[in-house]
Design a protein around this motif. Structure first.
Motif, PDB file in Angstrom:
ATOM      1  N   THR A   1       0.809  -1.224   0.000  1.00  0.00           N
ATOM      2  CA  THR A   1       0.000   0.000   0.000  1.00  0.00           C
ATOM      3  C   THR A   1       0.838   1.268   0.000  1.00  0.00           C
ATOM      4  N   LEU A   2       2.150   1.149   0.181  1.00  0.00           N
ATOM      5  CA  LEU A   2       3.002   2.340   0.221  1.00  0.00           C
ATOM      6  C   LEU A   2       3.147   2.932  -1.179  1.00  0.00           C
ATOM      7  N   PRO A   3       3.333   4.257  -1.273  1.00  0.00           N
ATOM      8  CA  PRO A   3       3.321   4.912  -2.583  1.00  0.00           C
ATOM      9  C   PRO A   3       4.592   4.676  -3.380  1.00  0.00           C
TER      10      PRO A   3
ATOM     11  N   LEU B   1      11.063   5.160  -0.057  1.00  0.00           N
ATOM     12  CA  LEU B   1      12.407   4.627   0.205  1.00  0.00           C
ATOM     13  C   LEU B   1      12.533   4.273   1.674  1.00  0.00           C
ATOM     14  N   THR B   2      13.091   3.119   1.961  1.00  0.00           N
ATOM     15  CA  THR B   2      13.286   2.731   3.353  1.00  0.00           C
ATOM     16  C   THR B   2      14.451   1.763   3.462  1.00  0.00           C
TER      17      THR B   2
ATOM     18  N   LEU C   1       5.833   4.424   8.390  1.00  0.00           N
ATOM     19  CA  LEU C   1       4.712   5.327   8.151  1.00  0.00           C
ATOM     20  C   LEU C   1       4.782   5.881   6.723  1.00  0.00           C
ATOM     21  N   PRO C   2       3.647   6.117   6.084  1.00  0.00           N
ATOM     22  CA  PRO C   2       3.665   6.639   4.713  1.00  0.00           C
ATOM     23  C   PRO C   2       4.443   7.940   4.554  1.00  0.00           C
ATOM     24  N   ASP C   3       4.433   8.801   5.587  1.00  0.00           N
ATOM     25  CA  ASP C   3       5.139  10.078   5.424  1.00  0.00           C
ATOM     26  C   ASP C   3       6.635   9.982   5.752  1.00  0.00           C
TER      27      ASP C   3
ATOM     28  N   THR D   1      15.429   6.510   7.031  1.00  0.00           N
ATOM     29  CA  THR D   1      16.030   7.093   8.239  1.00  0.00           C
ATOM     30  C   THR D   1      17.551   7.161   8.160  1.00  0.00           C
ATOM     31  N   LEU D   2      18.117   6.819   7.002  1.00  0.00           N
ATOM     32  CA  LEU D   2      19.576   6.806   6.881  1.00  0.00           C
ATOM     33  C   LEU D   2      20.147   8.177   7.227  1.00  0.00           C
TER      34      LEU D   2
END
Length: 386
Positions: free
Chosen positions: A217-219, A223-224, A263-265, A270-271
């Motif tokens: 569901t993420l847009p 990036l993660t 979270l989507p936003d 977090t790099l």
């Protein structure tokens, strides 16, 4: 955009150039692309030229960042009191401590100094340290404790006692995943036409996006980070604990449970990079001269531990953890009227526990087996959020 950061000296620049050539050679040998995890591993740990294996100062006012033990000796003293209490209350737990990634050795010194004052020195204080430079510094810092401190190259297969790993998980290399038009792809590292390092995306078959809740569901463009190295470490740690007669492991670090991490936003991950107390987001700025970190997905860490036979003892904010463990009482051993000694301790404690400082961003995950965990340590527990 050009970063406005202090310029490194000539020797440091040369070391970074050497590392960049090493990385470029590995990219070429791999067909033009390596994972970001491999890049981060080389940038931090390549022999002689990686960030943690080179010779520059890392911690404190002359380094690139400051950790809790550098802020106040009360951090180590509080952990010492908790460790001594757990050991005394748990018949199956040996009077032994183990620290993983001990930095300058200051946390070990603060813990041992406090336990010595209480006449509760452990039978052994083991340190697992992979950096030869940091090990030498630790040996100098801890010389007063003689043969009681012993250095190990790897985690033992089984252990009974109390383990501390302060800001260990965030320094473990991560993979980068980005949501493409046709699904998730891995963001790795390539060289441009001029030999400069830059990002490059590739479709890979083994990208462990199952770590991400609601990944579908993420847009597009999200990036993660994914943390297979930290998860493997937690599995090893949990197997070590489960194989022993009784142990507790205390892991303070910055991060979130999975529901908050993804979270989507939070669509750029977090790099973070740390260079001379400047935080920025360019991992290719002087490789080997800056720290690279990512926040910890504490849900993934807890699940890995439980799957290997350990139990989650607690998960809470660092502020709540330290207050529950008695940091306030330890501060009050120094009279407020003795302002020269009291005020630095009070200011340091405020940084450690304040929600506006380290108290909320940093969390503490405790895992263990066959251990009596103090009931008061469960006040404000957040295990239900994992």
């Amino acid at each position: 955009m050009q970063l406005q950061l202090p310029e490194p000296g000539a020797d440091a620049q040369q070391a970074s150039h050497t590392l960049q050539q090493l990385i470029a050679g590995e990219i070429a040998a791999a067909g033009g692309w390596i994972s970001f995890q491999r890049y981060m591993e080389l940038a931090l740990y390549a022999p002689q030229v990686g960030y943690y294996s080179g010779g520059s100062a890392k911690l404190g006012k002359d380094g690139d960042f400051t950790t809790a033990p550098e802020i106040s000796p009360l951090f180590g003293a509080t952990l010492a009191h908790l460790a001594a209490e757990v050991i005394a209350a748990s018949p199956a737990v040996d009077n032994v401590l183990l620290e993983f990634g001990a930095g300058t050795g200051k946390l070990a010194r603060d813990i041992l100094t406090e336990l010595q004052a209480r006449d509760q020195l452990p039978d052994r204080y083991f340190i697992v340290e992979i950096s030869a430079q940091l090990r030498a510094r630790q040996q100098q810092t801890l010389a007063a404790f003689g043969g009681r401190v012993e250095w190990l190259d790897t985690l033992p297969e089984r252990f009974s006692g109390v383990v501390v790993g302060n800001e260990v998980l965030d320094a473990m290399p991560v993979r980068l995943a980005v949501k493409g038009a046709d699904g998730w792809v891995e963001r790795g590292v390539v060289c441009d036409a001029n030999g400069r390092l830059q990002f490059g995306d590739r479709v890979v078959a083994d990208l462990p996006v199952a770590q991400i809740p609601d990944a579908d569901t993420l847009p597009q463009g999200y990036l993660t980070e994914l943390a297979p190295v930290a998860i493997a470490f937690m599995r090893t740690l949990a197997r070590m604990v489960a194989a022993g007669s009784g142990a507790a492991v205390i892991l303070p670090d910055y991060g979130f449970p999975a529901a908050e991490y993804y979270l989507p936003d939070r669509d750029q991950g977090t790099l973070m990079c740390h260079y001379r107390h400047h935080a920025h987001t360019d991992p290719f700025y002087w490789p080997g001269l800056q720290d690279l970190t990512a926040h910890v997905d504490f849900t993934a860490m807890a699940v890995a531990a439980v799957e290997e036979g350990a139990e989650v003892l607690a998960y809470t904010s660092q502020g709540a953890f330290l207050l529950n463990a008695g940091i306030g009482e330890l501060l009050l051993r120094t009279s407020p009227e003795d302002s020269m000694r009291y005020l630095p301790l009070a200011n340091g404690m405020q940084k450690l526990i304040s929600p506006a400082e380290m108290g909320e961003l940093f969390k503490v995950l405790a895992i263990g087996k066959n251990v009596q965990w103090p009931q008061r340590m469960l006040r404000h527990d957040r295990t239900h959020r994992l």
